[in-house]
Motif scaffolding. Sequence first.
Motif, PDB file in Angstrom:
ATOM      1  N   GLY A 196     -15.031 109.703  72.428  1.00 41.64           N
ATOM      2  CA  GLY A 196     -15.097 110.183  73.846  1.00 41.64           C
ATOM      3  C   GLY A 196     -14.668 109.197  74.963  1.00 41.64           C
ATOM      4  N   PRO A 197     -15.280 109.386  76.102  1.00 44.05           N
ATOM      5  CA  PRO A 197     -14.840 108.519  77.213  1.00 44.05           C
ATOM      6  C   PRO A 197     -14.843 106.916  76.960  1.00 44.05           C
ATOM      7  N   SER A 198     -15.505 106.387  75.886  1.00 45.05           N
ATOM      8  CA  SER A 198     -15.642 104.893  75.790  1.00 45.05           C
ATOM      9  C   SER A 198     -14.541 104.402  75.197  1.00 45.05           C
ATOM     10  N   PHE A 199     -14.229 105.005  74.125  1.00 45.76           N
ATOM     11  CA  PHE A 199     -12.739 104.515  73.335  1.00 45.76           C
ATOM     12  C   PHE A 199     -11.780 105.692  73.052  1.00 45.76           C
ATOM     13  N   ALA A 200     -11.789 106.605  73.784  1.00 46.25           N
ATOM     14  CA  ALA A 200     -10.853 107.711  73.687  1.00 46.25           C
ATOM     15  C   ALA A 200      -9.320 106.978  73.222  1.00 46.25           C
ATOM     16  N   LEU A 201      -8.805 107.604  72.097  1.00 45.66           N
ATOM     17  CA  LEU A 201      -7.508 107.073  71.505  1.00 45.66           C
ATOM     18  C   LEU A 201      -6.261 107.414  72.697  1.00 45.66           C
ATOM     19  N   ALA A 202      -5.530 106.100  72.757  1.00 46.72           N
ATOM     20  CA  ALA A 202      -4.370 106.302  73.535  1.00 46.72           C
ATOM     21  C   ALA A 202      -3.441 106.849  72.952  1.00 46.72           C
ATOM     22  N   GLY A 203      -2.565 107.858  73.693  1.00 50.56           N
ATOM     23  CA  GLY A 203      -1.607 108.624  73.111  1.00 50.56           C
ATOM     24  C   GLY A 203      -0.478 107.643  72.670  1.00 50.56           C
ATOM     25  N   GLU A 204       0.673 108.318  72.280  1.00 51.09           N
ATOM     26  CA  GLU A 204       1.746 107.613  71.800  1.00 51.09           C
ATOM     27  C   GLU A 204       2.614 107.153  72.962  1.00 51.09           C
ATOM     28  N   GLN A 205       2.523 107.975  74.011  1.00 48.20           N
ATOM     29  CA  GLN A 205       3.356 107.512  75.273  1.00 48.20           C
ATOM     30  C   GLN A 205       2.612 106.396  75.840  1.00 48.20           C
ATOM     31  N   ALA A 206       1.329 106.582  76.015  1.00 44.62           N
ATOM     32  CA  ALA A 206       0.658 105.297  76.423  1.00 44.62           C
ATOM     33  C   ALA A 206       1.011 104.050  75.913  1.00 44.62           C
ATOM     34  N   LYS A 207       1.211 104.044  74.190  1.00 40.55           N
ATOM     35  CA  LYS A 207       1.452 102.835  73.638  1.00 40.55           C
ATOM     36  C   LYS A 207       2.741 102.423  73.625  1.00 40.55           C
ATOM     37  N   GLU A 208       3.716 103.547  73.839  1.00 41.71           N
ATOM     38  CA  GLU A 208       5.280 102.782  74.068  1.00 41.71           C
ATOM     39  C   GLU A 208       5.311 102.224  75.320  1.00 41.71           C
ATOM     40  N   ASP A 224     -13.372  87.871  74.461  1.00 39.10           N
ATOM     41  CA  ASP A 224     -12.999  89.201  74.178  1.00 39.10           C
ATOM     42  C   ASP A 224     -11.905  90.003  75.122  1.00 39.10           C
ATOM     43  N   PRO A 225     -11.310  89.258  75.816  1.00 37.65           N
ATOM     44  CA  PRO A 225     -10.192  89.871  76.746  1.00 37.65           C
ATOM     45  C   PRO A 225      -9.226  91.053  76.291  1.00 37.65           C
ATOM     46  N   GLY A 226      -9.520  92.243  76.561  1.00 38.58           N
ATOM     47  CA  GLY A 226      -8.656  93.436  76.029  1.00 38.58           C
ATOM     48  C   GLY A 226      -9.120  94.018  74.845  1.00 38.58           C
ATOM     49  N   LEU A 227     -10.571  93.683  74.508  1.00 39.94           N
ATOM     50  CA  LEU A 227     -11.230  94.171  73.413  1.00 39.94           C
ATOM     51  C   LEU A 227     -11.457  95.781  73.439  1.00 39.94           C
ATOM     52  N   TYR A 228     -11.835  96.222  74.400  1.00 38.32           N
ATOM     53  CA  TYR A 228     -11.913  97.554  74.611  1.00 38.32           C
ATOM     54  C   TYR A 228     -10.537  98.549  74.661  1.00 38.32           C
ATOM     55  N   GLU A 229      -9.710  97.776  75.244  1.00 42.10           N
ATOM     56  CA  GLU A 229      -8.367  98.471  74.994  1.00 42.10           C
ATOM     57  C   GLU A 229      -7.707  98.494  73.669  1.00 42.10           C
ATOM     58  N   LEU A 230      -7.834  97.487  72.944  1.00 45.13           N
ATOM     59  CA  LEU A 230      -7.564  97.318  71.540  1.00 45.13           C
ATOM     60  C   LEU A 230      -8.122  98.399  70.738  1.00 45.13           C
ATOM     61  N   ARG A 231      -9.390  98.404  71.037  1.00 48.61           N
ATOM     62  CA  ARG A 231     -10.245  99.534  70.293  1.00 48.61           C
ATOM     63  C   ARG A 231      -9.728 101.063  70.469  1.00 48.61           C
ATOM     64  N   SER A 232      -9.536 101.208  71.810  1.00 48.97           N
ATOM     65  CA  SER A 232      -8.860 102.578  72.186  1.00 48.97           C
ATOM     66  C   SER A 232      -7.429 102.755  71.384  1.00 48.97           C
ATOM     67  N   ALA A 233      -6.745 101.743  71.223  1.00 49.99           N
ATOM     68  CA  ALA A 233      -5.393 101.637  70.810  1.00 49.99           C
ATOM     69  C   ALA A 233      -5.206 101.917  69.314  1.00 49.99           C
ATOM     70  N   LEU A 234      -6.289 101.338  68.434  1.00 47.47           N
ATOM     71  CA  LEU A 234      -6.158 101.266  67.040  1.00 47.47           C
ATOM     72  C   LEU A 234      -6.993 102.201  66.471  1.00 47.47           C
ATOM     73  N   ARG A 235      -6.809 102.732  65.149  1.00 46.84           N
ATOM     74  CA  ARG A 235      -7.546 103.548  64.170  1.00 46.84           C
ATOM     75  C   ARG A 235      -8.590 102.347  63.344  1.00 46.84           C
ATOM     76  N   ILE A 236      -7.719 101.295  63.039  1.00 44.08           N
ATOM     77  CA  ILE A 236      -8.556 100.480  62.303  1.00 44.08           C
ATOM     78  C   ILE A 236      -9.768  99.462  62.871  1.00 44.08           C
ATOM     79  N   PRO A 237     -10.648  99.283  62.142  1.00 44.46           N
ATOM     80  CA  PRO A 237     -11.986  98.460  62.885  1.00 44.46           C
ATOM     81  C   PRO A 237     -11.078  97.398  63.833  1.00 44.46           C
ATOM     82  N   VAL A 238     -11.791  97.201  64.979  1.00 46.00           N
ATOM     83  CA  VAL A 238     -11.289  96.103  65.978  1.00 46.00           C
ATOM     84  C   VAL A 238     -12.590  95.284  66.312  1.00 46.00           C
ATOM     85  N   VAL A 239     -12.666  94.168  65.815  1.00 46.91           N
ATOM     86  CA  VAL A 239     -14.013  92.998  66.123  1.00 46.91           C
ATOM     87  C   VAL A 239     -13.807  92.149  67.081  1.00 46.91           C
ATOM     88  N   GLY A 240     -14.549  92.040  67.984  1.00 53.26           N
ATOM     89  CA  GLY A 240     -14.449  90.929  68.835  1.00 53.26           C
ATOM     90  C   GLY A 240     -15.348  89.864  68.618  1.00 53.26           C
TER      91      GLY A 240
END
Length: 263
Positions: A237-249, A81-97
């Motif tokens: 909240g702090p666990s999986f706050a959605l990344a902003g568009e600038q962060a994704k870009e 699961d490397p990057g699992l939490y980062e993915l979960r903060s980047a996507l709105r769709i469900p992310v499963v590790g």
Amino acid sequence: MRIFWQSFVDARIGASYLERLEARLNAIAAPGTEVTVHGMSPPDRSFGRLAEFRCAIQAVEAGIGAEEAGFDAYVMGHFQDPGLYELRSALRIPVVGAGEATLLAASQLGRRIGLVTLDPVFEVWHLEQAERYGLASRVCHVTGMGCRPEDFDRCFSGDDTAKARLLSDFTACALPMVEKGADVIVPAGVLPGLLIGGERGFTVKHAPVVDCAAVALKSAEMWVQLRALSGIEPSRGPSFALAGEQAKEDFLQLARNGTSSSR
């Protein structure tokens, strides 16, 4: 329902495995679910933290693309699961590790969990995973088989002798854990998970062996359905706050083009 499954195996080198994996996932999927398996190049090789970190970058980039392409869920089909939490903060769709989902499922089947992983280098990683998922006191044993992904190629190409040998090697690794108290055995990798998946009712003595590929798929289907029912998402909240568009870009710029340091 369309599910994007990210494997960390090269699509050309591991073609027989990826074809078998995609066929099995679609065979056990619920009616109306389509699973598309994607490989990775370079694959996870030279096992270690740096390789996992590099693969995590590729996996997150692919996940952002999967959501843009209209997939309903993303499965990281790599037990670590490397990057699992980062993915979960980047996507709105469900992310499963695959690792997270399987360990949580295994905790419902027995108190003490034993993991059989591909290589001893991952033993510490899996113990860290157990801590991260709140299961440190439940994951009591981790053992590496000492094999490589390519060792499974002949097995998935239809070599019954190679399959029997790998099943025997897996059992030999798991048996001492069961004798020391493990209640349930987890193949800590989708490669050995797929090997075990075709063995209905497979156990090591009294310990059931969990099919991590099936668990990850069914978890993804469940979360897609629950999201459709109630709109539920991970905590923003702090666990999986959605990344902003600038962060994704900025991330995609790094992942796709690299960057040069400046002094």
